[in-house]
Design an enzyme around this catalytic site. Structure first.
Site, PDB file in Angstrom:
ATOM      1  N   ARG A   1       0.827  -1.215   0.000  1.00  0.00           N
ATOM      2  CA  ARG A   1       0.000   0.000   0.000  1.00  0.00           C
ATOM      3  C   ARG A   1       0.860   1.263   0.000  1.00  0.00           C
ATOM      4  O   ARG A   1       0.630   2.171  -0.797  1.00  0.00           O
ATOM      5  CB  ARG A   1      -0.932   0.008   1.220  1.00  0.00           C
ATOM      6  CG  ARG A   1      -1.897  -1.160   1.200  1.00  0.00           C
ATOM      7  CD  ARG A   1      -2.862  -1.168   2.365  1.00  0.00           C
ATOM      8  NE  ARG A   1      -3.570  -2.442   2.400  1.00  0.00           N
ATOM      9  CZ  ARG A   1      -4.812  -2.609   2.811  1.00  0.00           C
ATOM     10  NH1 ARG A   1      -5.513  -1.602   3.265  1.00  0.00           N
ATOM     11  NH2 ARG A   1      -5.379  -3.806   2.814  1.00  0.00           N
TER      12      ARG A   1
ATOM     13  N   THR B   1      -0.280  -5.368  -6.479  1.00  0.00           N
ATOM     14  CA  THR B   1      -1.522  -5.980  -6.004  1.00  0.00           C
ATOM     15  C   THR B   1      -2.455  -4.970  -5.340  1.00  0.00           C
ATOM     16  O   THR B   1      -3.602  -5.281  -5.047  1.00  0.00           O
ATOM     17  CB  THR B   1      -1.234  -7.180  -5.069  1.00  0.00           C
ATOM     18  OG1 THR B   1      -2.427  -7.932  -4.918  1.00  0.00           O
ATOM     19  CG2 THR B   1      -0.718  -6.709  -3.703  1.00  0.00           C
TER      20      THR B   1
ATOM     21  N   ASP C   1      -3.307 -15.707  -2.306  1.00  0.00           N
ATOM     22  CA  ASP C   1      -3.625 -14.935  -3.521  1.00  0.00           C
ATOM     23  C   ASP C   1      -2.481 -14.224  -4.252  1.00  0.00           C
ATOM     24  O   ASP C   1      -2.030 -14.646  -5.313  1.00  0.00           O
ATOM     25  CB  ASP C   1      -4.783 -13.956  -3.241  1.00  0.00           C
ATOM     26  CG  ASP C   1      -4.610 -13.093  -1.989  1.00  0.00           C
ATOM     27  OD1 ASP C   1      -3.536 -13.145  -1.366  1.00  0.00           O
ATOM     28  OD2 ASP C   1      -5.549 -12.350  -1.640  1.00  0.00           O
TER      29      ASP C   1
END
Ligand code: DMJ
Length: 408
Positions: free
Chosen positions: A36, A377, A158
């Site tokens: 992030r 991502t 994931d």
């Protein structure tokens, strides 16, 4: 988006408040901070060439390096203020396997090889591990043994699989180790986890202690976009396999879009199970603004130009506006079949990913073209390396580990 004033305010805030001046005395997630915050700084730098962002990314990454107390894998938690880290014996696959892109790019931009070398060691270590499903790894593992018998491309797995593909693309299709790891993993996914319900809907299941759960998590809905991107860049180097990946991409994205259409709010549940008669049964009915479905819709739209995908995205956008908009921002729903029950949280990935992918779905395809960028991502785009950078990259990861650079 031409929001110049808002952008200047945000830049000012980064300049005045973030890492350079003060790290909060709080324990943070190393993985989340990487995808992030470092991811956000690197993209901001690439789009503006403003040195502020690269400096911030480097300072923060130097702190994160302190979570590598056990050599190969970084610990999950770290206090940025005093560098105390919680030493772990078991590590989450998606956490240790989703540092490749950001750390490599930081090395490319700074010329400091440490970051790229750190993540290359993780990759090497993961590549040598054997499981009953080649290329798939349990969601919890130590450098020498496995800590659970759960295989998943949803929670805790994931983005590891996503980054195998993206690192191959990012390295100009040159680091073939990532390609091999991705092909093994996707073969195992298609052979063992890809199922079709009795009503003809494709889905992905976890394998837990040898049993299939037949539960699809919203988190897994990125996989349609992943298979589409892989087929489009010809990662299989085999037309028949590419077709197979492409078909999986189309079918899985349809299933995820259906999970939205089937609820009263028009927003998809966190998890849904496939019953024997083929129905989708929400098992966790809440919606927390997750991006994965619109991410796959966006990628399929870019490659097909089919307006059906824009229609699906627009329906989702309208449902968000109708049910999640509140006076101070956007919230999630506690029950997608009862939209009056809301939570009180705006997730940071809502703007970083969900709204960004929806915006790009209606933008010209020259805005962040997929043959020039990979999205990390958290949907922060990073440019694919040019030939010279690829050369530097291989030189960096072939060198011996240098000593971790001094603390900031
Ligand atoms: C995001 O932080 C990223 O997309 C991550 O890979 C998975 N979880 C959230 C969004 O659901």
């Amino acid at each position: 988006m031409n929001l110049k004033e808002e952008y200047q305010q945000a830049r000012q805030w980064v300049n005045d408040n973030i890492t350079k001046h003060h790290y909060y005395d709080e324990v943070i997630s190393v993985f989340e901070t990487n995808i992030r915050v470092i991811g956000g700084f690197l993209t901001s730098y690439e789009l503006t060439h403003d040195q502020l962002y690269l400096d911030e990314a480097e300072l923060l990454a130097n702190r994160l390096l302190e979570s590598w107390t056990l050599d190969i894998f970084p610990n999950s938690r770290l206090n940025l203020n005093n560098s105390l880290t919680l030493e772990a014996t078991c590590f989450i696959l998606s956490e240790i396997g989703t540092m490749f892109l950001e750390f490599t790019h930081l090395s490319i931009l700074t010329g400091i090889s440490t970051y790229a070398q750190k993540v290359e060691l993780i990759r090497e270590s993961l590549q040598t591990r054997l499981t009953p499903y080649p290329g798939l790894l349990p969601t919890m593992l130590s450098p020498t043994y496995y800590c659970c018998n759960i295989f998943s491309i949803g929670a805790n797995g994931d983005s590891y699989y996503e980054y195998l593909l993206k690192m191959w693309i990012y390295t100009g299709k040159k680091n073939d180790n990532y390609r091999k790891m991705y092909l093994d993993a996707t073969n195992s996914i298609l052979n063992n986890m890809y199922k079709v319900s009795s009503l003809g809907e494709a889905y992905i299941t976890n394998i837990e202690n040898g049993n299939l759960t037949h539960k699809m998590e919203h988190l897994m809905c990125f996989v349609g976009g992943m298979f589409a991107l892989g087929a489009q860049v010809n990662i299989t180097m085999d037309q028949r396999m590419n077709d197979l990946h492409w078909k999986a991409a189309v079918e899985l994205t349809k299933t995820c879009a259906n999970s939205y259409i089937k609820t009263k709010s028009g927003l998809g549940p966190e998890t849904f199970e496939f019953t024997k008669d083929g129905r989708q049964l929400p098992t966790a009915p809440n919606f927390i603004q997750r991006p994965e479905t619109v991410e796959s819709i966006f990628i399929l739209y870019r490659f097909t130009g089919d307006p059906m995908y824009q229609d699906w995205g627009w329906q989702i956008f309208k449902a968000i506006e109708q049910h999640c908009r509140v006076e101070t921002g956007y919230v999630g729903l506690k029950d997608t079949n009862n939209p009056s029950k809301k939570d009180d949280l705006q997730q940071s990935f809502f703007m970083a990913e969900t709204l960004k992918y929806l915006y790009l779905l209606f933008e010209d395809s020259e805005m962040i073209p997929l043959d020039k960028y990979v999205f990390n991502t958290e949907a922060h785009p990073l440019p694919i390396l040019n030939d010279q950078q690829v050369k530097e990259y291989f030189e960096m990861i072939s060198k011996n580990q240098t000593k971790i650079i001094a603390k900031s």
